[in-house]
Design a protein around this motif. Structure first.
Motif, PDB file in Angstrom:
ATOM      1  N   ILE A  98       0.843  -1.199   0.000  1.00 45.66           N
ATOM      2  CA  ILE A  98       0.000   0.000   0.000  1.00 45.66           C
ATOM      3  C   ILE A  98       0.876   1.245   0.000  1.00 45.66           C
ATOM      4  CG2 ILE A  98      -1.670   1.328   1.350  1.00 45.66           C
ATOM      5  CD1 ILE A  98      -2.817  -1.368   2.276  1.00 45.66           C
ATOM      6  N   ARG A  99       1.935   1.230   0.790  1.00 45.14           N
ATOM      7  CA  ARG A  99       2.833   2.388   0.828  1.00 45.14           C
ATOM      8  C   ARG A  99       3.388   2.709  -0.560  1.00 45.14           C
ATOM      9  NH1 ARG A  99       4.885   4.735   5.288  1.00 45.14           N
ATOM     10  NH2 ARG A  99       4.328   3.845   7.271  1.00 45.14           N
ATOM     11  N   ASN A 100       3.631   1.686  -1.366  1.00 44.52           N
ATOM     12  CA  ASN A 100       4.190   1.908  -2.708  1.00 44.52           C
ATOM     13  C   ASN A 100       3.197   2.578  -3.652  1.00 44.52           C
ATOM     14  OD1 ASN A 100       6.683   0.879  -2.028  1.00 44.52           O
ATOM     15  ND2 ASN A 100       6.136  -1.208  -2.595  1.00 44.52           N
ATOM     16  N   LEU A 101       1.913   2.618  -3.301  1.00 40.77           N
ATOM     17  CA  LEU A 101       0.923   3.325  -4.102  1.00 40.77           C
ATOM     18  C   LEU A 101       0.915   4.822  -3.807  1.00 40.77           C
ATOM     19  CD1 LEU A 101      -2.124   0.901  -3.793  1.00 40.77           C
ATOM     20  CD2 LEU A 101      -0.629   1.197  -5.774  1.00 40.77           C
ATOM     21  N   LEU A 102       1.576   5.224  -2.718  1.00 43.22           N
ATOM     22  CA  LEU A 102       1.570   6.622  -2.301  1.00 43.22           C
ATOM     23  C   LEU A 102       2.684   7.400  -2.985  1.00 43.22           C
ATOM     24  CD1 LEU A 102       1.000   6.099   1.527  1.00 43.22           C
ATOM     25  CD2 LEU A 102      -0.708   6.442  -0.265  1.00 43.22           C
ATOM     26  N   GLN A 103       2.479   8.727  -3.122  1.00 41.84           N
ATOM     27  CA  GLN A 103       3.500   9.574  -3.738  1.00 41.84           C
ATOM     28  C   GLN A 103       4.787   9.555  -2.938  1.00 41.84           C
ATOM     29  OE1 GLN A 103       2.044  13.550  -4.340  1.00 41.84           O
ATOM     30  NE2 GLN A 103       0.983  13.007  -6.215  1.00 41.84           N
ATOM     31  N   ASN A 104       4.668   9.589  -1.631  1.00 44.83           N
ATOM     32  CA  ASN A 104       5.831   9.579  -0.755  1.00 44.83           C
ATOM     33  C   ASN A 104       5.679   8.412   0.213  1.00 44.83           C
ATOM     34  OD1 ASN A 104       8.058  10.107   0.767  1.00 44.83           O
ATOM     35  ND2 ASN A 104       7.335  12.062   1.580  1.00 44.83           N
ATOM     36  N   PRO A 105       6.123   7.197  -0.187  1.00 43.09           N
ATOM     37  CA  PRO A 105       5.865   6.003   0.615  1.00 43.09           C
ATOM     38  C   PRO A 105       6.387   6.070   2.053  1.00 43.09           C
ATOM     39  CG  PRO A 105       6.710   5.399  -1.536  1.00 43.09           C
ATOM     40  CD  PRO A 105       6.831   6.885  -1.420  1.00 43.09           C
ATOM     41  N   GLY A 106       7.450   6.794   2.282  1.00 46.10           N
ATOM     42  CA  GLY A 106       7.998   6.877   3.632  1.00 46.10           C
ATOM     43  C   GLY A 106       7.560   8.126   4.369  1.00 46.10           C
ATOM     44  N   GLY A 107       6.698   8.920   3.757  1.00 46.97           N
ATOM     45  CA  GLY A 107       6.307  10.205   4.331  1.00 46.97           C
ATOM     46  C   GLY A 107       5.320  10.082   5.471  1.00 46.97           C
ATOM     47  N   GLU A 108       5.185  11.163   6.200  1.00 47.08           N
ATOM     48  CA  GLU A 108       4.266  11.231   7.325  1.00 47.08           C
ATOM     49  C   GLU A 108       2.848  11.424   6.794  1.00 47.08           C
ATOM     50  OE1 GLU A 108       2.857  10.753  10.742  1.00 47.08           O
ATOM     51  OE2 GLU A 108       5.032  10.821  10.669  1.00 47.08           O
ATOM     52  N   VAL A 109       1.915  10.655   7.308  1.00 44.20           N
ATOM     53  CA  VAL A 109       0.534  10.769   6.865  1.00 44.20           C
ATOM     54  C   VAL A 109      -0.337  11.491   7.889  1.00 44.20           C
ATOM     55  CG1 VAL A 109       0.630   8.789   5.328  1.00 44.20           C
ATOM     56  CG2 VAL A 109      -0.004   8.456   7.713  1.00 44.20           C
ATOM     57  N   LEU A 110       0.136  11.634   9.114  1.00 42.46           N
ATOM     58  CA  LEU A 110      -0.620  12.376  10.115  1.00 42.46           C
ATOM     59  C   LEU A 110      -0.437  13.862   9.892  1.00 42.46           C
ATOM     60  CD1 LEU A 110       0.082  10.349  13.369  1.00 42.46           C
ATOM     61  CD2 LEU A 110      -2.036  10.473  12.089  1.00 42.46           C
ATOM     62  N   GLN A 111      -1.545  14.593   9.878  1.00 48.04           N
ATOM     63  CA  GLN A 111      -1.533  16.031   9.636  1.00 48.04           C
ATOM     64  C   GLN A 111      -1.601  16.794  10.960  1.00 48.04           C
ATOM     65  OE1 GLN A 111      -1.133  17.065   6.330  1.00 48.04           O
ATOM     66  NE2 GLN A 111      -0.803  14.871   6.215  1.00 48.04           N
ATOM     67  N   PRO A 112      -1.203  18.071  10.968  1.00 49.01           N
ATOM     68  CA  PRO A 112      -1.245  18.867  12.200  1.00 49.01           C
ATOM     69  C   PRO A 112      -2.643  18.977  12.816  1.00 49.01           C
ATOM     70  CG  PRO A 112       0.055  19.988  10.537  1.00 49.01           C
ATOM     71  CD  PRO A 112      -0.574  18.803   9.869  1.00 49.01           C
ATOM     72  N   ASP A 113      -3.703  18.876  11.986  1.00 45.68           N
ATOM     73  CA  ASP A 113      -5.067  18.962  12.524  1.00 45.68           C
ATOM     74  C   ASP A 113      -5.594  17.589  12.971  1.00 45.68           C
ATOM     75  OD1 ASP A 113      -5.386  17.740  10.075  1.00 45.68           O
ATOM     76  OD2 ASP A 113      -7.046  19.009   9.431  1.00 45.68           O
ATOM     77  N   ASN A 114      -4.682  16.646  13.182  1.00 47.27           N
ATOM     78  CA  ASN A 114      -4.998  15.299  13.648  1.00 47.27           C
ATOM     79  C   ASN A 114      -5.810  14.496  12.632  1.00 47.27           C
ATOM     80  OD1 ASN A 114      -3.621  15.717  16.022  1.00 47.27           O
ATOM     81  ND2 ASN A 114      -5.416  16.522  17.053  1.00 47.27           N
ATOM     82  N   ILE A 116      -5.645  12.245   8.876  1.00 48.33           N
ATOM     83  CA  ILE A 116      -4.722  11.371   8.146  1.00 48.33           C
ATOM     84  C   ILE A 116      -4.916  11.645   6.668  1.00 48.33           C
ATOM     85  CG2 ILE A 116      -4.130   8.985   7.622  1.00 48.33           C
ATOM     86  CD1 ILE A 116      -5.282   8.288  10.395  1.00 48.33           C
ATOM     87  N   LYS A 117      -3.821  11.831   5.952  1.00 46.28           N
ATOM     88  CA  LYS A 117      -3.893  12.138   4.527  1.00 46.28           C
ATOM     89  C   LYS A 117      -3.023  11.161   3.749  1.00 46.28           C
ATOM     90  CE  LYS A 117      -3.120  15.947   1.297  1.00 46.28           C
ATOM     91  NZ  LYS A 117      -2.699  17.351   1.178  1.00 46.28           N
ATOM     92  N   LEU A 118      -3.652  10.455   2.821  1.00 46.05           N
ATOM     93  CA  LEU A 118      -2.932   9.558   1.922  1.00 46.05           C
ATOM     94  C   LEU A 118      -2.993  10.159   0.522  1.00 46.05           C
ATOM     95  CD1 LEU A 118      -4.286   6.040   3.002  1.00 46.05           C
ATOM     96  CD2 LEU A 118      -2.251   7.224   3.819  1.00 46.05           C
ATOM     97  N   ALA A 124      -4.624  11.511  -6.586  1.00 45.48           N
ATOM     98  CA  ALA A 124      -5.841  11.390  -5.785  1.00 45.48           C
ATOM     99  C   ALA A 124      -5.476  11.417  -4.302  1.00 45.48           C
ATOM    100  CB  ALA A 124      -6.567  10.100  -6.134  1.00 45.48           C
ATOM    101  N   VAL A 125      -6.390  11.947  -3.493  1.00 48.60           N
ATOM    102  CA  VAL A 125      -6.123  12.110  -2.065  1.00 48.60           C
ATOM    103  C   VAL A 125      -7.271  11.518  -1.258  1.00 48.60           C
ATOM    104  CG1 VAL A 125      -5.765  13.790  -0.218  1.00 48.60           C
ATOM    105  CG2 VAL A 125      -4.815  14.217  -2.473  1.00 48.60           C
ATOM    106  N   ALA A 126      -6.921  10.780  -0.211  1.00 49.26           N
ATOM    107  CA  ALA A 126      -7.905  10.282   0.752  1.00 49.26           C
ATOM    108  C   ALA A 126      -7.598  10.940   2.091  1.00 49.26           C
ATOM    109  CB  ALA A 126      -7.821   8.767   0.861  1.00 49.26           C
ATOM    110  N   ASN A 127      -8.599  11.608   2.654  1.00 46.76           N
ATOM    111  CA  ASN A 127      -8.469  12.261   3.962  1.00 46.76           C
ATOM    112  C   ASN A 127      -9.368  11.553   4.964  1.00 46.76           C
ATOM    113  OD1 ASN A 127      -6.726  14.520   3.266  1.00 46.76           O
ATOM    114  ND2 ASN A 127      -8.452  15.244   2.054  1.00 46.76           N
ATOM    115  N   TYR A 128      -8.845  11.336   6.160  1.00 46.04           N
ATOM    116  CA  TYR A 128      -9.602  10.694   7.227  1.00 46.04           C
ATOM    117  C   TYR A 128      -9.577  11.619   8.436  1.00 46.04           C
ATOM    118  CZ  TYR A 128      -8.516   6.833   4.130  1.00 46.04           C
ATOM    119  OH  TYR A 128      -8.362   6.037   3.024  1.00 46.04           O
ATOM    120  N   TYR A 129     -10.758  11.867   9.006  1.00 49.24           N
ATOM    121  CA  TYR A 129     -10.871  12.796  10.131  1.00 49.24           C
ATOM    122  C   TYR A 129     -11.429  12.071  11.345  1.00 49.24           C
ATOM    123  CZ  TYR A 129     -10.589  16.050   6.232  1.00 49.24           C
ATOM    124  OH  TYR A 129     -10.200  16.711   5.094  1.00 49.24           O
ATOM    125  N   LEU A 130     -10.869  12.363  12.503  1.00 52.35           N
ATOM    126  CA  LEU A 130     -11.372  11.842  13.769  1.00 52.35           C
ATOM    127  C   LEU A 130     -12.143  12.958  14.446  1.00 52.35           C
ATOM    128  CD1 LEU A 130     -11.392   9.602  15.944  1.00 52.35           C
ATOM    129  CD2 LEU A 130      -9.311  10.625  16.852  1.00 52.35           C
TER     130      LEU A 130
END
Length: 144
Positions: A98-114, A116-118, A124-130
C-alpha cells in the motif's frame, strides 16, 4: 499484384499500424481508469481498517479502565503513528504494498489537525478525520 511476391507493401503495413493505433487509443483510457479504481478501493479499505483499529483501541482502553475520552483520543492519534512491517500493540502498520501506491511512501501521513492524509501517485487524495466530539472517523476522497 505480383505472383511470387514475398512480404507486404508499404501501404498494407501503414494501414495495419493505423488500425492498431486507433485500437490502442480507444482502449488505453480504460486501463488508466483501472489504476484510479484500484486506489479508491485501497482508500476505502483503509477507512474500514482504521475504523476497526479504533474500535479495538477503545475496547482495550475500556478493559484497562481508562475512561477519560479526551485522553483516549490523544492516545489514539499516537496509536495511528504508522510503522512499517508488522504492527505492534501501539501502532497501526501500513503494508509496503500500500505504501508503494503513495506519492511519498515513507512520508508522514498524520496532519497537524490530527487528520490522516494519503496522497496517491495518481494525485488522488484520501483524507480521514477523527471527530473530537463523537470519536467517529469520516473519510473524504478527492480525485478518484
Amino acid at each position: 499484384m505480383y505472383i511470387g511476391r514475398k512480404g507486404f507493401s508499404l501501404i498494407e503495413l501503414t494501414m495495419v499500424i493505423v488500425i492498431l493505433g486507433i485500437l490502442a487509443v480507444s482502449v488505453l483510457p480504460r486501463f488508466i481508469n483501472f489504476n484510479k479504481q484500484a486506489e479508491l478501493g485501497v482508500a476505502r479499505h483503509f477507512a474500514g481498517v482504521l475504523k476497526e483499529a479504533e474500535d479495538i483501541y477503545y475496547t482495550r482502553l475500556i478493559l484497562d479502565n481508562i475512561d477519560q475520552y479526551e485522553l483516549a483520543q490523544r492516545y489514539f492519534l499516537s496509536f495511528v503513528a504508522f510503522s512499517e512491517g508488522v504492527s505492534d500493540r501501539n501502532t497501526l502498520a501500513i503494508d509496503n504494498g500500500i505504501r508503494n501506491l503513495l506519492q511519498n511512501p515513507g512520508g508522514e501521513v498524520l496532519q497537524p489537525d490530527n487528520s490522516i492524509k494519503l496522497t496517491f501517485k495518481s494525485g488522488a487524495v484520501a483524507n480521514y478525520y477523527l471527530s473530537p466530539t463523537t470519536g467517529a472517523i469520516t473519510a473524504e476522497y478527492v480525485g478518484f
